[in-house]
Write an enzyme that holds these catalytic residues in place. Structure first.
Site, mmCIF file in Angstrom:
data_model
loop_
_atom_site.group_PDB
_atom_site.id
_atom_site.type_symbol
_atom_site.label_atom_id
_atom_site.label_comp_id
_atom_site.label_asym_id
_atom_site.label_seq_id
_atom_site.Cartn_x
_atom_site.Cartn_y
_atom_site.Cartn_z
ATOM 1 C CB CYS A 174 29.607 27.001 3.056
ATOM 2 S SG CYS A 174 30.648 25.529 3.371
HETATM 3 N N1 LIG Z 1 25.348 21.875 4.325
HETATM 4 C C1 LIG Z 1 25.897 22.369 4.768
HETATM 5 O O1 LIG Z 1 26.778 22.374 4.195
HETATM 6 C C2 LIG Z 1 25.565 23.218 5.679
HETATM 7 C C3 LIG Z 1 24.701 23.408 6.094
HETATM 8 N N2 LIG Z 1 24.752 24.100 7.059
HETATM 9 C C4 LIG Z 1 22.936 24.661 7.921
HETATM 10 O O2 LIG Z 1 22.718 25.248 8.481
HETATM 11 C C5 LIG Z 1 21.539 24.985 9.546
HETATM 12 C C6 LIG Z 1 22.060 24.903 10.882
HETATM 13 O O3 LIG Z 1 22.370 23.667 10.949
HETATM 14 P P1 LIG Z 1 22.381 22.779 11.649
HETATM 15 O O4 LIG Z 1 23.975 23.339 13.021
HETATM 16 O O5 LIG Z 1 23.282 21.667 11.848
HETATM 17 O O6 LIG Z 1 21.453 23.241 12.978
HETATM 18 P P2 LIG Z 1 21.038 22.593 14.352
HETATM 19 O O7 LIG Z 1 21.536 24.385 15.153
HETATM 20 O O8 LIG Z 1 19.581 22.607 14.512
HETATM 21 O O9 LIG Z 1 21.540 21.500 15.208
HETATM 22 C C7 LIG Z 1 21.093 20.733 15.004
HETATM 23 C C8 LIG Z 1 21.521 19.614 16.393
HETATM 24 O O10 LIG Z 1 23.051 18.770 15.800
HETATM 25 C C9 LIG Z 1 23.922 19.264 16.550
HETATM 26 N N3 LIG Z 1 25.233 18.545 16.056
HETATM 27 C C10 LIG Z 1 25.956 18.105 16.871
HETATM 28 N N4 LIG Z 1 27.430 18.076 16.409
HETATM 29 C C11 LIG Z 1 26.554 19.317 14.951
HETATM 30 C C12 LIG Z 1 27.495 19.819 13.476
HETATM 31 N N5 LIG Z 1 28.439 19.575 13.406
HETATM 32 N N6 LIG Z 1 27.049 19.992 12.937
HETATM 33 C C13 LIG Z 1 26.000 20.376 13.187
HETATM 34 N N7 LIG Z 1 25.067 20.445 14.264
HETATM 35 C C14 LIG Z 1 25.104 19.479 14.700
HETATM 36 C C15 LIG Z 1 23.446 20.148 16.945
HETATM 37 O O11 LIG Z 1 23.740 20.333 19.168
HETATM 38 P P3 LIG Z 1 25.204 21.500 19.228
HETATM 39 O O12 LIG Z 1 24.494 22.764 18.390
HETATM 40 O O13 LIG Z 1 25.162 21.691 20.464
HETATM 41 O O14 LIG Z 1 26.118 21.373 18.366
HETATM 42 C C16 LIG Z 1 22.316 20.440 17.608
HETATM 43 O O15 LIG Z 1 21.280 19.983 17.928
HETATM 44 C C17 LIG Z 1 20.829 23.934 8.391
HETATM 45 O O16 LIG Z 1 19.533 24.538 7.833
HETATM 46 C C18 LIG Z 1 21.563 23.357 7.561
HETATM 47 O O17 LIG Z 1 21.289 22.991 6.714
HETATM 48 C C19 LIG Z 1 25.574 24.041 8.311
HETATM 49 C C20 LIG Z 1 26.148 24.183 8.203
HETATM 50 C C21 LIG Z 1 26.609 23.130 7.082
HETATM 51 N N1 LIG Z 2 28.586 25.419 5.226
HETATM 52 C C1 LIG Z 2 27.472 26.050 5.173
HETATM 53 N N2 LIG Z 2 26.516 25.600 4.357
HETATM 54 C C2 LIG Z 2 25.107 26.677 3.994
HETATM 55 C C3 LIG Z 2 25.008 27.696 4.721
HETATM 56 N N3 LIG Z 2 23.556 28.061 4.658
HETATM 57 C C4 LIG Z 2 23.353 27.206 3.961
HETATM 58 N N4 LIG Z 2 23.911 26.060 3.275
HETATM 59 C C5 LIG Z 2 23.923 24.938 2.493
HETATM 60 O O1 LIG Z 2 24.192 25.726 0.887
HETATM 61 C C6 LIG Z 2 23.203 25.090 -0.155
HETATM 62 C C7 LIG Z 2 22.977 26.241 -1.132
HETATM 63 O O2 LIG Z 2 24.154 26.663 -1.891
HETATM 64 P P1 LIG Z 2 24.688 27.561 -2.935
HETATM 65 O O3 LIG Z 2 26.052 26.746 -3.436
HETATM 66 O O4 LIG Z 2 23.798 26.683 -4.148
HETATM 67 O O5 LIG Z 2 23.870 29.035 -2.350
HETATM 68 C C8 LIG Z 2 22.279 24.549 0.773
HETATM 69 O O6 LIG Z 2 21.293 23.955 -0.048
HETATM 70 C C9 LIG Z 2 22.820 24.135 2.111
HETATM 71 O O7 LIG Z 2 23.005 23.310 2.376
HETATM 72 C C10 LIG Z 2 25.293 27.552 5.796
HETATM 73 O O8 LIG Z 2 25.299 28.538 6.739
HETATM 74 N N5 LIG Z 2 26.554 27.388 5.587
#
Ligand SMILES: NC(=O)C1=CN([C@@H]2O[C@H](COP(=O)(O)OP(=O)(O)OC[C@H]3O[C@@H](n4cnc5c(N)ncnc54)[C@H](OP(=O)(O)O)[C@@H]3O)[C@@H](O)[C@H]2O)C=CC1
Ligand SMILES: Nc1nc2c(ncn2[C@@H]2O[C@H](COP(=O)(O)O)[C@@H](O)[C@H]2O)c(=O)[nH]1
Length: 324
Positions: A174
């Site tokens: 992340c």
């Molecule tokens: N657990 C964590 O900390 C994180 C996990 N991830 C992982 O990365 C993958 C992609 O995630 P994600 O970008 O949500 O997927 P998506 O590209 O499917 O985005 C989700 C939707 O929410 C909108 N959106 C609005 N605000 C946000 C924001 N702050 N962050 C993300 N989307 C937003 C996006 O539109 P638009 O793209 O136009 O903004 C999109 O329509 C997922 O599997 C997620 O779990 C990603 C980051 C953090």
């Molecule tokens: N901010 C982001 N978080 C992400 C991304 N891809 C996955 N994840 C989150 O990390 C955990 C796994 O964490 P770990 O410490 O065990 O490696 C996963 O389940 C997601 O919630 C990303 O690209 N950006």
């Protein structure tokens, strides 16, 4: 609110009441099923694939298939059901996901578990999707996330989520915390504690697990399940490519919001890295179970519930002295 993370706390032992660690029961009921341990590999394309999902389901481990090959999900559910195994899939919140849910209902392909998987789960768009899925598939166990606050947990639960997933930014791949300034990176365990106090349904602690003992700590602070990415990405069965450098073997682990996953550089919040090759995932999961059995014995009980009751101390940054 006190900020602390996995490295900052130790659990305090209670008198042991079992003759052998083998007596300790690590099983957890999640939804309608009971699983061997409260651990689930992350629903990332660098952590799980179809073959691993089959093996996990066959061996009583919980799994969540990733959502990054959307066109394969219906066939995946069918294939799991043909094998008499439970189906557990991920969905997003974009418009096409509503069509996908409608299509599944039309074909009577109802997964036993669904996870709404977006980076920022505290959103009306997630709430709308929760309501839609619970209306169309009331029997599927629905997890929604990811969130970081008690307010978010309550709102998603009230919308109908059967479980919530806590963790914004603590993952190994992340870069959310660096690129946006937001998240639970560095205080994931405290966030879990805060969220679980507000929760009336199960919580999945997601991200930041670096040692097996962190699983017990997650359980202590309210997790029913612990989602693990990097520690489960370096196995023979893991999807990443094998990379050899100076005689050492690694596997590729990439974030779901990385450039590698997205195929472009827009809203990148993840990176790719190498994790050490660890052999078979079976051995790692077995070791996690054994370590958790030890944790239960130190907790002075016979099952996971005993861990939830133990005392803890905050020993900021001194746990790892001499170990790294
Ligand atoms: N657990 C964590 O900390 C994180 C996990 N991830 C992982 O990365 C993958 C992609 O995630 P994600 O970008 O949500 O997927 P998506 O590209 O499917 O985005 C989700 C939707 O929410 C909108 N959106 C609005 N605000 C946000 C924001 N702050 N962050 C993300 N989307 C937003 C996006 O539109 P638009 O793209 O136009 O903004 C999109 O329509 C997922 O599997 C997620 O779990 C990603 C980051 C953090
Ligand atoms: N901010 C982001 N978080 C992400 C991304 N891809 C996955 N994840 C989150 O990390 C955990 C796994 O964490 P770990 O410490 O065990 O490696 C996963 O389940 C997601 O919630 C990303 O690209 N950006």
């Amino acid at each position: 609110m006190e900020a602390f993370d996995y490295n900052d706390i130790q659990l305090v032992p209670n008198k042991c009441i079992i003759k052998s660690r083998k007596e300790a029961d690590t099983s957890i009921k999640f939804g309608s099923r009971t699983f061997k341990i409260p651990v689930v590999p992350a629903n990332m394309q660098s952590v799980i694939n179809e073959q691993l999902a089959i093996w996990l389901a066959q061996n009583d481990y919980y799994y969540v298939m990733h959502r990054f090959q959307p066109e394969k999900r219906a066939d995946f559910i069918k294939m799991m059901h043909d094998k008499k195994l439970f189906a557990s899939i991920s969905v997003g919140i974009k418009d096409e996901e509503y069509t996908f849910i409608d299509e599944l209902v039309k074909q009577d392909l109802i997964p036993e578990y669904i996870t709404i998987d977006v980076a920022h789960g505290h959103s009306d768009y997630v709430i709308k999707m929760i309501k839609y899925i619970k209306d169309k598939m009331p029997d599927s166990f629905l997890t929604a996330g990811n969130v970081a606050t008690p307010e978010a947990v309550r709102e998603l639960e009230n919308a109908g989520a059967d479980a919530t997933k806590v963790g914004v930014g603590p993952g190994r791949a992340c870069i959310t915390k660096l690129k946006t300034g937001f998240g639970t990176g560095g205080w994931q365990l405290a966030a879990l504690r805060m969220c679980s106090k507000a929760a009336s349904k199960p919580i999945i602690a997601d991200g930041g697990i670096r040692h097996n003992g962190d699983i017990a700590k997650s359980v202590r602070f309210g997790a029913s399940m612990v989602m693990i990415g990097s520690m489960l990405a370096g196995h023979e069965e893991s999807p990443g490519n094998v990379i050899k450098i100076d005689g050492k073997v690694y596997k590729q682990y990439w974030g779901s919001a990385s450039e590698v996953q997205k195929g472009g550089h827009h809203n990148v919040e993840g990176k790719q890295l190498l994790v050490p090759y660890r052999g078979s995932i079976k051995d790692t999961l077995k070791e996690m179970q054994e370590d958790l059995q030890s944790s239960i014995s130190y907790a002075g009980g016979k099952n996971l519930q005993s861990i939830r009751l133990v005392d803890y101390v905050i020993v900021k940054s001194s746990i790892m002295n001499g170990d790294i």
